[in-house]
Design a protein around this motif. Structure first.
Motif, mmCIF file in Angstrom:
data_model
loop_
_atom_site.group_PDB
_atom_site.id
_atom_site.type_symbol
_atom_site.label_atom_id
_atom_site.label_comp_id
_atom_site.label_asym_id
_atom_site.label_seq_id
_atom_site.Cartn_x
_atom_site.Cartn_y
_atom_site.Cartn_z
ATOM 1 N N LEU A 91 -15.286 14.050 -4.056
ATOM 2 C CA LEU A 91 -14.017 13.337 -3.935
ATOM 3 C C LEU A 91 -13.607 13.215 -2.472
ATOM 4 O O LEU A 91 -13.134 12.157 -2.034
ATOM 5 C CB LEU A 91 -12.940 14.070 -4.736
ATOM 6 C CG LEU A 91 -11.565 13.405 -4.822
ATOM 7 C CD1 LEU A 91 -11.673 12.050 -5.501
ATOM 8 C CD2 LEU A 91 -10.589 14.309 -5.565
ATOM 9 N N GLY A 92 -13.798 14.288 -1.709
ATOM 10 C CA GLY A 92 -13.507 14.221 -0.279
ATOM 11 C C GLY A 92 -14.353 13.183 0.423
ATOM 12 O O GLY A 92 -13.875 12.456 1.314
ATOM 13 N N SER A 93 -15.628 13.065 0.011
ATOM 14 C CA SER A 93 -16.506 12.056 0.612
ATOM 15 C C SER A 93 -16.074 10.641 0.243
ATOM 16 O O SER A 93 -16.132 9.726 1.064
ATOM 17 C CB SER A 93 -17.958 12.297 0.169
ATOM 18 O OG SER A 93 -18.425 13.550 0.614
ATOM 19 N N VAL A 94 -15.639 10.461 -1.023
ATOM 20 C CA VAL A 94 -15.169 9.139 -1.453
ATOM 21 C C VAL A 94 -13.944 8.714 -0.646
ATOM 22 O O VAL A 94 -13.850 7.569 -0.181
ATOM 23 C CB VAL A 94 -14.837 9.159 -2.962
ATOM 24 C CG1 VAL A 94 -14.082 7.890 -3.374
ATOM 25 C CG2 VAL A 94 -16.111 9.285 -3.781
ATOM 26 N N ILE A 95 -13.011 9.647 -0.461
ATOM 27 C CA ILE A 95 -11.811 9.333 0.319
ATOM 28 C C ILE A 95 -12.188 9.021 1.770
ATOM 29 O O ILE A 95 -11.676 8.068 2.374
ATOM 30 C CB ILE A 95 -10.810 10.501 0.258
ATOM 31 C CG1 ILE A 95 -10.399 10.772 -1.188
ATOM 32 C CG2 ILE A 95 -9.580 10.202 1.102
ATOM 33 C CD1 ILE A 95 -9.610 12.057 -1.364
ATOM 34 N N GLY A 96 -13.113 9.819 2.338
ATOM 35 C CA GLY A 96 -13.555 9.557 3.709
ATOM 36 C C GLY A 96 -14.215 8.203 3.847
ATOM 37 O O GLY A 96 -13.973 7.471 4.819
ATOM 38 N N HIS A 97 -15.063 7.849 2.875
ATOM 39 C CA HIS A 97 -15.716 6.542 2.898
ATOM 40 C C HIS A 97 -14.681 5.426 2.819
ATOM 41 O O HIS A 97 -14.783 4.411 3.516
ATOM 42 C CB HIS A 97 -16.683 6.448 1.724
ATOM 43 C CG HIS A 97 -17.548 5.222 1.743
ATOM 44 N ND1 HIS A 97 -17.070 3.985 1.381
ATOM 45 C CD2 HIS A 97 -18.854 5.032 2.095
ATOM 46 C CE1 HIS A 97 -18.021 3.089 1.501
ATOM 47 N NE2 HIS A 97 -19.116 3.695 1.935
#
Length: 546
Positions: free
Chosen positions: A308-314
């Protein structure tokens, strides 16, 4: 190896029966073997209470492993006795004892939460031990099933949250809207009590909230959080430092949460997770989630939260790239680099000459740099390039003996170009003069430049920031330039720009199609296909009616 002794609580109003049951358990050697208790001398911890209220007090004060319960006590009788103990103890294994050989009562007791049912007159030492062993084993299996069921429900819930966040990524247009939507969705699930997203700022690494939702009640006003190396960081600071999810399973007991424990417990926070918001090597912030129960974040949940953190960062990176395309303002960051292209930089110090690189093109294999050399002979320039460890090739495209145009090829800057492009930035130009190598990067105006500076220093350890300037991204031809950008694919633009800069359109040609194709790492037919398609788009834009 010995383990903790088995703790048995007997709630029985008949002292004779109580002594008998204790003797049965203490005299058997089977109990330690079956229950993995301690050595035979200390294998059993036995407690006895005669009233239900006293038994409940003992359960609250101690850590019983199993309860032997008489249904008929001075202060409670029948199955109501069992119901009261079940309500107070949850999943603690209970073995019902009675003087009545009543199978129906036994079945009802098991249906209402007991693990087993024994008739006092029929109890033997072996039967009691087997009953305790099976009760503990069934209880362990029940607990494991409940734990897996709860974990599955939590994972399904978190996956639904992740899907909703992905939808928010698509539908929101600004970073502020996205981050608030994430916090709102996490709290709306009722699984989490509070969520907030923070930014890292200042030399001390202070964490400043950007968005929040839930039962915060001033929590962020009363705590100070930092990611610096020389202070207590807690889970948020560690997530920032390590780039990995940090879970605090029990705020009440974990010593690392000491500075914030009182404020957290006052608001009902029992466990927490800190999730770094990352895309590539850039940290965009940290997401913090709090739950009202301990041990709320299993390893699979932590993995989903990391994604989820990666999705938000992307998503934040995509928003920044979009803003970069439409922003009129740019920020220029100028760097000096030590120990890069030393052979070329030393020549400029010795011969009072300059190499101005105004155009840089990245393809799949290398970076092409088109430069103007002034004040240096072609021979000395070629000798410097041949000695260079970072310049793979160079071609002189045209000009005079000591003032000419060149094409340089290097793969040393590929990682930097890719990292900057991912976050909406680019290397705009470079200069080699007076024994120093400098380059200028452009990023959209108004953005926090610290992540981009970190990207440059991570990929160029010898780089130091010299200046930061603001300016305009477009000139009077910007409308036409944007129209070209919309009509051309990346490959078409690269082919067209490389052909133009390499002198392919000069007469006579300074570079033929085969040479350009080789530079771009593609076949000549593919290059000509991209070039012709780009030319067609440009000409159609110029000559066709609107």
């Amino acid at each position: 190896m010995s383990s903790d002794p088995l703790s048995v609580l007997l709630i029985e109003d008949n002292p004779g029966d109580a002594r008998l049951f204790e003797e049965m358990l203490r005299e058997t050697a089977e109990l330690p073997r079956r229950t993995d208790a301690g050595d035979s001398g200390d294998a059993l911890s036995f407690a006895h209470e005669q009233r239900l209220d006293d038994g409940l007090d003992a359960l609250t004060a101690g850590d019983a492993d199993v309860v032997l319960l008489d249904l008929n006590l001075p202060d409670s009788t029948g199955l109501d006795t069992l119901a009261t103990v079940v309500d107070e103890t949850g999943m603690l294994p209970i073995i019902v004892l009675t003087g009545l050989d009543d199978r129906e009562v036994g079945i009802q007791a098991i249906e209402r939460g007991a693990q087993d049912y024994l008739v006092k007159d029929n109890v033997t030492s072996d039967l009691l031990v087997r009953s305790i062993h099976h009760a503990l084993e069934r209880n362990r299996q029940d607990r494991e099933q409940a734990r897996r069921r709860e974990q599955l429900e939590a994972l399904n819930r978190l996956n639904r949250i992740a899907q909703d966040v992905t939808h928010a990524v698509i539908t929101t247009s600004t970073q502020e809207e996205l981050e608030q939507a994430v916090c709102d969705r996490l709290v709306d699930s009722d699984a989490y009590r509070f969520a907030w997203i923070g930014d890292v700022s200042g030399a001390a690494g202070d964490v400043t909230p950007r968005a929040s939702a839930g039962l915060e009640e001033g929590y962020l006003d009363g705590v100070s959080i930092t990611a610096s190396d020389d202070t207590e960081k807690g889970p948020t600071g560690r997530a920032i430092q390590t780039g990995a999810v940090q879970v605090m399973q029990n705020i009440r007991t974990d010593p690392a949460y000491e500075p914030w424990r009182e404020d957290a417990l006052e608001r009902g926070y029992q466990s927490s997770a800190a999730i770094p918001i990352l895309y590539g090597d850039v940290l965009y912030g940290v997401l913090n989630v709090y739950a009202s129960s301990p041990n709320a974040f299993s390893d699979p949940e932590a993995e989903i939260l990391a994604r989820l953190g990666s999705v938000i960062g992307h998503a934040i990176a995509a928003i920044e790239r979009k803003e970069a395309l439409v922003s009129d303002a740019v920020t220029e960051l100028e760097f000096a680099v030590d120990d890069f292209a030393e052979e070329l930089t030393s020549v400029t110090a010795q011969h009072d000459c300059t190499v101005e690189i105004d155009n840089l093109i990245q393809n799949d294999e290398a970076v092409l740099a088109y430069a103007h050399v002034d004040g240096l002979s072609r021979e000395r320039f070629s000798e410097a390039v041949d000695r260079s460890a970072v310049l793979d090739d160079a071609r002189i495209l045209g000009g005079d003996a000591e003032e000419f145009e060149v094409e340089l090829v290097t793969d040393a800057a590929m990682a930097l170009f890719e990292a900057l492009a991912t976050h909406g930035g680019n290397v705009d130009s470079a200069t080699v003069a007076d024994g120093e190598f400098r380059f200028v990067t452009e990023v959209p105006g108004g953005r926090d430049t610290r992540p981009l500076i970190d990207i440059v220093t991570d990929h160029c350890p010898g780089a130091s920031l010299l200046a930061q300037r603001t300016g305009q991204a477009r000139d009077e031809n910007s409308a036409r330039s944007l129209a070209f950008e919309d009509r051309l694919t990346d490959k078409q633009r690269t082919a067209l720009e490389t052909a133009y800069l390499a002198g392919h359109f000069e007469w006579p040609r300074e570079t033929n199609g085969e040479e350009i194709a080789d530079r771009l790492g593609i076949s000549p037919p593919t290059f000509h296909q991209h070039l012709r398609a780009a030319e067609k788009e440009v000409f159609s834009l110029m000559f066709e009616d609107e």
